[in-house]
Design an enzyme around this catalytic site. Structure first.
Site, PDB file in Angstrom:
ATOM      1  N   LYS A 134       0.728  -1.162  -0.064  1.00 16.72           N
ATOM      2  CA  LYS A 134       0.052  -0.048   0.003  1.00 16.72           C
ATOM      3  C   LYS A 134       1.021   1.279   0.261  1.00 16.72           C
ATOM      4  O   LYS A 134       1.994   1.210   0.653  1.00 16.72           O
ATOM      5  CB  LYS A 134      -0.799   0.057   1.204  1.00 16.72           C
ATOM      6  N   ASP A 178       5.983  -1.254  14.067  1.00 14.24           N
ATOM      7  CA  ASP A 178       4.676  -1.823  14.520  1.00 14.24           C
ATOM      8  C   ASP A 178       4.765  -2.042  15.858  1.00 14.24           C
ATOM      9  O   ASP A 178       3.733  -1.995  16.744  1.00 14.24           O
ATOM     10  CB  ASP A 178       4.226  -2.981  13.685  1.00 14.24           C
ATOM     11  N   LEU A 232      -9.093  -6.335  13.247  1.00 16.73           N
ATOM     12  CA  LEU A 232      -9.499  -7.537  12.595  1.00 16.73           C
ATOM     13  C   LEU A 232      -9.372  -7.887  10.947  1.00 16.73           C
ATOM     14  O   LEU A 232     -10.349  -6.862  10.465  1.00 16.73           O
ATOM     15  CB  LEU A 232     -10.923  -7.881  12.949  1.00 16.73           C
ATOM     16  N   ASN A 288      -6.748  -9.764   7.790  1.00 20.51           N
ATOM     17  CA  ASN A 288      -6.222 -11.219   7.329  1.00 20.51           C
ATOM     18  C   ASN A 288      -5.279 -11.293   8.904  1.00 20.51           C
ATOM     19  O   ASN A 288      -5.572 -12.683   9.400  1.00 20.51           O
ATOM     20  CB  ASN A 288      -5.352 -11.215   6.294  1.00 20.51           C
ATOM     21  N   ASP A 333     -11.019 -16.105   3.864  1.00 20.95           N
ATOM     22  CA  ASP A 333     -11.582 -14.754   3.669  1.00 20.95           C
ATOM     23  C   ASP A 333     -13.103 -14.784   4.294  1.00 20.95           C
ATOM     24  O   ASP A 333     -13.780 -15.801   3.969  1.00 20.95           O
ATOM     25  CB  ASP A 333     -11.785 -14.456   2.059  1.00 20.95           C
ATOM     26  N   GLY A 385     -13.340  -5.931  10.795  1.00 20.57           N
ATOM     27  CA  GLY A 385     -13.934  -5.151  11.922  1.00 20.57           C
ATOM     28  C   GLY A 385     -14.599  -3.975  11.264  1.00 20.57           C
ATOM     29  O   GLY A 385     -15.552  -3.570  12.016  1.00 20.57           O
TER      30      GLY A 385
HETATM   31  P1  ADP Z   1      -4.930  -7.419   5.753  1.00 18.39           P
HETATM   32  O1  ADP Z   1      -4.674  -7.668   7.232  1.00 18.39           O
HETATM   33  O2  ADP Z   1      -4.447  -8.333   4.879  1.00 18.39           O
HETATM   34  O3  ADP Z   1      -4.682  -5.931   5.723  1.00 18.39           O
HETATM   35  P2  ADP Z   1      -7.836  -6.487   5.496  1.00 18.39           P
HETATM   36  O4  ADP Z   1      -7.760  -5.640   6.646  1.00 18.39           O
HETATM   37  O5  ADP Z   1      -7.873  -6.120   4.306  1.00 18.39           O
HETATM   38  O6  ADP Z   1      -6.520  -7.590   5.573  1.00 18.39           O
HETATM   39  O7  ADP Z   1      -9.046  -7.761   5.759  1.00 18.39           O
HETATM   40  C1  ADP Z   1      -9.296  -8.643   5.033  1.00 18.39           C
HETATM   41  C2  ADP Z   1     -10.535  -9.428   5.533  1.00 18.39           C
HETATM   42  O8  ADP Z   1     -11.477  -8.531   5.570  1.00 18.39           O
HETATM   43  C3  ADP Z   1     -10.974 -10.618   4.885  1.00 18.39           C
HETATM   44  O9  ADP Z   1     -11.147 -11.684   5.740  1.00 18.39           O
HETATM   45  C4  ADP Z   1     -12.048 -10.286   4.035  1.00 18.39           C
HETATM   46  O10 ADP Z   1     -12.969 -11.139   3.931  1.00 18.39           O
HETATM   47  C5  ADP Z   1     -12.823  -9.280   5.245  1.00 18.39           C
HETATM   48  N1  ADP Z   1     -13.837  -8.554   4.866  1.00 18.39           N
HETATM   49  C6  ADP Z   1     -13.593  -7.089   3.790  1.00 18.39           C
HETATM   50  N2  ADP Z   1     -15.014  -6.826   3.496  1.00 18.39           N
HETATM   51  C7  ADP Z   1     -15.846  -7.456   4.133  1.00 18.39           C
HETATM   52  C8  ADP Z   1     -17.118  -7.535   4.323  1.00 18.39           C
HETATM   53  N3  ADP Z   1     -17.742  -6.723   3.748  1.00 18.39           N
HETATM   54  N4  ADP Z   1     -17.721  -8.386   5.067  1.00 18.39           N
HETATM   55  C9  ADP Z   1     -17.061  -9.413   5.469  1.00 18.39           C
HETATM   56  N5  ADP Z   1     -15.483  -9.387   5.699  1.00 18.39           N
HETATM   57  C10 ADP Z   1     -15.043  -8.499   5.086  1.00 18.39           C
END
Ligand code: ADP
Length: 373
Positions: A21, A151, A210, A212, A283, A330
């Site tokens: 990012k 972090d 909350l 990945n 996911d 989250g």
């Molecule tokens: P990372 O830790 O890789 O940055 P993110 O913060 O992008 O990950 O979170 C990814 C998670 O958020 C995945 O499990 C994805 O399914 C979940 N997620 C994203 N949008 C939604 C949604 N609308 N409803 C449920 N879960 C979601």
């Protein structure tokens, strides 16, 4: 972005295992983004980069087979295209592990980089990514100041009882201790709450990141006092592919059974969590949409562990005034938030908040402050 004329800009890089990012802001104005975006699926044939100028739709470029170096070059090219002639004066990097030595953003000179490389064994799957980003940025922007943002830093003030494992004391002294992660996310949430006038100094807050990766952090009076993540990014909550809390006796058993170290690492970091429990997906969206019983089991496990850890942190702080939800799950999964809220309802938590975490903004601010010093 290497032209000698034009405006001077700050670049924030947040390099993950298969994602990147970034955000760009004018030097002197880190709050106003000029350009931002993300690359995903790096290392695969489906890699792509999305770039957005604030106020307009993101543009997607395919980068088949791109590695991290190619992705950072693509970011530089996108910046040149959108902000031609701008000069990058500082690059801020998210570095997962600062160890005991790095508790605030620093200029990354050769000594600092060597010290951070020495921490690779403490975060073998995360630390090399951030440092690779530094190397690529040094080559692309040789005149820019490189700045590391850690972090672990948010958690540097955890009391000893939280940071120490009950191992012989020498292990703690050698750095085998709980550090805590997702600190840039926590900083960003604290900043957002303060900007809203929330009395952070007088509150006991759990920040539930909350995504990945998942963690909960106890923030008491604005200070990180305990975290569900520990020595590594494995501990605590059930995550997308990571185990979270596990009896260490299981690991001894698997090693005795002949599990090789790379296989064990792969099992704990990449094959477990929601993916391992469901056998379907890491996911949350997929699992919530599925009718398979194993998907429901995985979601129930996720919720149960989150509830348990939030309750533990409430115990650490002697009470709980608010939970702030952030990260992909989250922020977006209301049904998960509701189930966690049900689980902790007996604590009588007065405030349940949802906020966006802006880690790249934190990095831009740190880049601004550190170059000004
Ligand atoms: P990372 O830790 O890789 O940055 P993110 O913060 O992008 O990950 O979170 C990814 C998670 O958020 C995945 O499990 C994805 O399914 C979940 N997620 C994203 N949008 C939604 C949604 N609308 N409803 C449920 N879960 C979601």
């Amino acid at each position: 972005m290497r032209g000698a004329t034009g405006r001077e800009v700050l670049l924030a890089l947040n390099v993950g295992s298969s994602s990147l990012k970034f955000a760009i802001a004018a030097e002197g104005a880190p709050d106003t983004l000029l350009l931002s975006g993300n690359a995903e699926r790096i290392g695969s044939g489906a890699a792509f980069l999305k770039v957005a100028v604030p106020g307009s739709a993101a543009r997607k470029t395919e980068l088949p087979g791109a590695d991290h170096a190619r992705a950072v070059r693509a970011v530089a090219e996108a910046g040149e295209g959108a902000l031609g002639g701008a000069r990058v004066v500082a690059v801020g990097h998210r570095i997962v592990h600062g160890g005991v030595g790095f508790t605030e953003p620093v200029r990354l000179d050769a000594d600092a980089i060597r010290a951070l490389e020495a921490l690779i064994p403490l975060a073998p799957l995360h630390q090399p990514m951030g440092l690779q980003g530094v190397r690529v940025a040094q080559a692309l922007f040789p005149r820019a100041v490189q700045i590391g943002c850690f972090d672990t830093a948010f958690h540097a003030d955890q009391p000893w009882v939280q940071a120490a494992f009950a191992l012989p004391r020498a292990f703690y002294d050698a750095g085998i201790r709980r550090y805590g992660f997702h600190g840039l996310s926590c900083q960003s949430i604290r900043r957002t709450l303060l900007a809203e006038g929330y009395p952070v100094e007088a509150r006991r807050v759990v920040i539930a990141h909350l995504g990945n990766g998942c963690s909960v952090t106890a923030m008491h009076g604005g200070v990180g006092v305990a975290s569900s993540m520990g020595f590594s990014t494995l501990d605590g909550l059930t995550m997308g592919t990571r185990t979270g809390r596990i009896d260490p006796g299981v690991l001894i058993h698997l090693l005795r059974e002949g599990y090789a170290m790379p296989d064990l690492e792969d099992l704990l970091y990449r094959k477990s969590g929601l993916l391992g429990l469901s056998g379907l997906s890491n996911d949350m969206r997929d699992l919530l949409a599925s009718e398979a019983p194993a998907a429901a089991d995985a979601v129930a496990h996720f919720v149960a562990r989150a509830v348990e850890e939030i309750c533990r942190l409430a115990g650490v702080m002697g009470g709980l005034d608010a939970v702030v939800f952030c990260g992909g799950i989250g922020e977006n999964a209301g049904v998960i938030r509701d189930r966690i809220a049900d689980g902790i309802a007996f604590l009588g938590v007065p405030e349940l908040l949802v906020r966006e975490t802006r880690e790249e903004h934190e990095i831009l601010l740190a880049a601004q402050e550190t170059t000004a010093r």
